[in-house]
Design an enzyme around this catalytic site. Sequence first.
Site, PDB file in Angstrom:
ATOM      1  CG  ASP A  24      74.166  38.340  17.969  1.00 32.03           C
ATOM      2  OD1 ASP A  24      74.133  37.660  18.997  1.00 32.03           O
ATOM      3  OD2 ASP A  24      73.649  39.470  17.866  1.00 32.03           O
ATOM      4  CB  SER A  69      47.655  57.274  30.560  1.00 31.14           C
ATOM      5  OG  SER A  69      48.479  57.681  31.564  1.00 31.14           O
ATOM      6  CD  GLU A 100      46.856  44.593  38.917  1.00 34.91           C
ATOM      7  OE1 GLU A 100      47.660  45.029  38.078  1.00 34.91           O
ATOM      8  OE2 GLU A 100      45.704  44.232  38.631  1.00 34.91           O
ATOM      9  CE  LYS A 102      51.820  54.381  37.574  1.00 35.49           C
ATOM     10  NZ  LYS A 102      52.662  54.122  36.485  1.00 35.49           N
ATOM     11  NE  ARG A 129      50.123  54.108  27.170  1.00 32.62           N
ATOM     12  CZ  ARG A 129      50.119  55.417  26.927  1.00 32.62           C
ATOM     13  NH1 ARG A 129      51.186  55.987  26.429  1.00 32.62           N
ATOM     14  NH2 ARG A 129      49.055  56.144  27.175  1.00 32.62           N
ATOM     15  CD  GLU A 173      54.687  48.768  32.920  1.00 24.62           C
ATOM     16  OE1 GLU A 173      53.582  48.597  32.366  1.00 24.62           O
ATOM     17  OE2 GLU A 173      55.210  49.882  33.067  1.00 24.62           O
ATOM     18  CE  LYS A 289      45.149  47.492  36.733  1.00 23.12           C
ATOM     19  NZ  LYS A 289      45.955  46.412  36.159  1.00 23.12           N
ATOM     20  CE  LYS A 313      52.993  57.842  38.687  1.00 21.56           C
ATOM     21  NZ  LYS A 313      53.617  58.976  38.208  1.00 21.56           N
ATOM     22  CB  CYS A 426      67.987  84.393  24.051  1.00 22.96           C
ATOM     23  SG  CYS A 426      68.729  84.849  22.486  1.00 22.96           S
TER      24      CYS A 426
HETATM   25  S1  IVH Z   1      46.899  49.181  34.178  1.00 23.10           S
HETATM   26  C1  IVH Z   1      44.364  51.598  31.119  1.00 23.10           C
HETATM   27  N1  IVH Z   1      48.461  47.995  35.948  1.00 23.10           N
HETATM   28  O1  IVH Z   1      51.423  52.438  34.426  1.00 23.10           O
HETATM   29  C2  IVH Z   1      45.154  50.831  32.048  1.00 23.10           C
HETATM   30  N2  IVH Z   1      49.367  49.681  34.575  1.00 23.10           N
HETATM   31  O2  IVH Z   1      50.510  55.215  34.458  1.00 23.10           O
HETATM   32  C3  IVH Z   1      46.509  51.241  32.419  1.00 23.10           C
HETATM   33  N3  IVH Z   1      51.723  50.151  34.962  1.00 23.10           N
HETATM   34  O3  IVH Z   1      50.850  52.673  30.990  1.00 23.10           O
HETATM   35  C4  IVH Z   1      47.369  50.129  32.766  1.00 23.10           C
HETATM   36  N4  IVH Z   1      52.029  48.665  36.546  1.00 23.10           N
HETATM   37  O4  IVH Z   1      52.654  51.051  31.766  1.00 23.10           O
HETATM   38  C5  IVH Z   1      48.354  48.922  34.978  1.00 23.10           C
HETATM   39  N5  IVH Z   1      49.740  46.886  37.555  1.00 23.10           N
HETATM   40  C6  IVH Z   1      49.643  47.802  36.576  1.00 23.10           C
HETATM   41  C7  IVH Z   1      50.736  48.585  36.171  1.00 23.10           C
HETATM   42  C8  IVH Z   1      50.553  49.531  35.154  1.00 23.10           C
HETATM   43  C9  IVH Z   1      52.585  49.590  35.810  1.00 23.10           C
HETATM   44  C10 IVH Z   1      52.020  51.242  34.007  1.00 23.10           C
HETATM   45  C11 IVH Z   1      51.535  51.026  32.592  1.00 23.10           C
HETATM   46  C12 IVH Z   1      50.672  52.212  32.276  1.00 23.10           C
HETATM   47  C13 IVH Z   1      51.130  53.203  33.296  1.00 23.10           C
HETATM   48  C14 IVH Z   1      50.052  54.229  33.589  1.00 23.10           C
END
Ligand code: IVH
Length: 683
Positions: A24, A69, A100, A102, A129, A173, A289, A313, A426
């Site tokens: 800083d 992803s 979990e 998201k 990432r 995250e 998962k 989603k 255009c």
């Molecule tokens: S698992 C290959 N768990 O969602 C596994 N991802 O849309 C992918 N994310 O890039 C990650 N909460 O940034 C996982 N409980 C969670 C998550 C999570 C948020 C994000 C993560 C990923 C993206 C995929």
Amino acid sequence: MDLRRHEHLYYVMDAPEISDAQYDALMNELKKLEAEHPDWGTPDSPTQRVGGKPAAGFKKVQHSRSMLSLDNAYSEEELADWDRRVHELAGNLPVEYTTELKLDGLSVALTYGSSGNGGSSTLRTGVTRGDGQVGEDVTTNVRTIRSVPISIPAHAIERARLPQGQGFEVRGEVVMPEKAFLRTNADREREGLPAFVNPRNSAAGTVRTLDPGIVATRGLVFFAYFLLIEGEYFAAGQDATLEALTTLGFRVNPHRGRVHTVKEMMKFIEKAGEDRETLGYEIDGVVLKVDAHATQQRLGYTGRAPRWAIAYKFTAEQAMTQMEDIMITVGRSGKLTPTAMLKPVFVGGVTISRATLHNADWIERMGLRIGDWVKVERGGDVIPKVAGIVEDTEHPRGKRGFAFPSKCPECKSPVVREAGEADYRCVNVDCPALIRGTLEHWGSRGVMNIEGLGEASIAALTEGGAVKSVADLYKLNEETLASLKQAVEREGVKKEQRVFGPLEIKKLLDQIRKSKDAGLARVLMGLSIRFVGERTAELLAQEFGSMDAIVDASAEELERVEEVGPRIARSILDFFAREANRELVAHLKSAGIKMTAEKKQRSTQLAGLTFVLTGTLPNLTRDEAKAKIEAAGGKISGSVSKKTSYVVAGEEAGSKLDKAKELKVPVLDEAGLLKLLETSTAP
Ligand code: IVH
């Protein structure tokens, strides 16, 4: 418990405060110097990078295993489809799911290494990432996040049943809680900086800030969800992973569960939707998962995502606001895009002041007027859109009508709209908006990958006329770049300042030079030929092997390429029929840009044969079997008929196998298929 809490506080709070302060102090000194001597400042000065895009500020690091992803589901039905597929592929292996939240932030990978200090481990690196393969080293920033342990004691590693003395990796995250987000934006407003649009962008911007001192004050939180040892997921399964991470001292999101059925998934999702309002941080769905590691391995991966996980989603949220104006922008294809300028409104967790308006027809059909009250909609990370007009006694219609412009707002040449098309374009190849857009696309990641060729540099390069086409990039030299000047205002004094500093010039020229070897597919993509995206460019490159062959190809020859139909072929022919475009290609060629690719040797041993896959094969996943057959020229079909050449059946094959027997279609097992591929003869 008390002891654990104290350990936790000790290790997690151990932020590198001294070095931050030093950083800083240095930064402040530089800022002061630049303020006193405005002509000293250059865009590559560290003071210019804070809060902005770090041009080349972070070291690139290869991930131990790609950070993939997730595929998305938006309804119970889509979840049920996924669940069915999981069961189908899992065969006799157990299927149980962890649920979990998201979290809406950015994913980061942390590596820990043995510290040689009685078996404890210390944080080595924190990497974003990035593109999934290569991320940016943001270790100094990540270290300032309180919930990222700097050191993990030996007994925690032992209790979590991790191999002693071995490194490990934690992925999760980084999120910015809503309160911290509001505070951040208030600070930025005071400093005259633009606000972040939402907590996710704010978190991402913060993690990529070049001043760890700033990161430390932003209140970021890290939630852990994956544990890897030597690039392999923790073998005890997902639920046990979350337990182990908690034991190690990480923050694991408490809203999680274990379910078996789609009904139970939906219950968790509903609850998450209710909790969403009061969590204090943003989520955009739920992640499901498969729990067992063995089942995960059996299911495997598609190119971009694991088959063993899916993101549910949340759907769009709506709000109402007044539309103050309509703005038209011109993209690289010349397309005129209308955008609604709105009175700021809070929807789906963010304040929006712009939304897309589809196209001219839509605007006309709706009879949209400036001043109308509109419904705006935002779903996940999709750009918000205007969904309709509100009209009632409290919300009278707008007064001013809107006519779509007949001239390009940028270059004033007349716009055209071809029959059957929704958009106005255009078509002036010299339109500055088109040139800027093409350059931006040319330099972008996944195309020619020229770092440092962002919006600001492009504006500087095109304004003075130094660059009029992508070919001109390859004529740039140090002298030209050094002579570019821009007007800046500092403390009320207007000054001319160099656009590029010496270091930036070197980097930019270096990147431009490197881009020459990007290859034919990238060049094709970069030319911005309509409808020619990544995949089509790749297929064209493989089929023709050189730019010359593509330039001279006839419609029939082009259409021979998989996925190229009359529409794409027409667009390619039109592009190369233009003299200016042929010249462009010639210039690129003489600049030394690689315009060849390896031609794909077409396998034909299974040409003309149609296959149906059913059941679970012992080794190959369905996608792998499909890829092998297709690579050998065979076709895959979803149902058995008289035209089917072979049915490839694995364990628990169902009605398709019965049908094959009924129609006397030959049936192969995995070994039979492999033999057929190898020798072109069925066993
Ligand atoms: S698992 C290959 N768990 O969602 C596994 N991802 O849309 C992918 N994310 O890039 C990650 N909460 O940034 C996982 N409980 C969670 C998550 C999570 C948020 C994000 C993560 C990923 C993206 C995929």
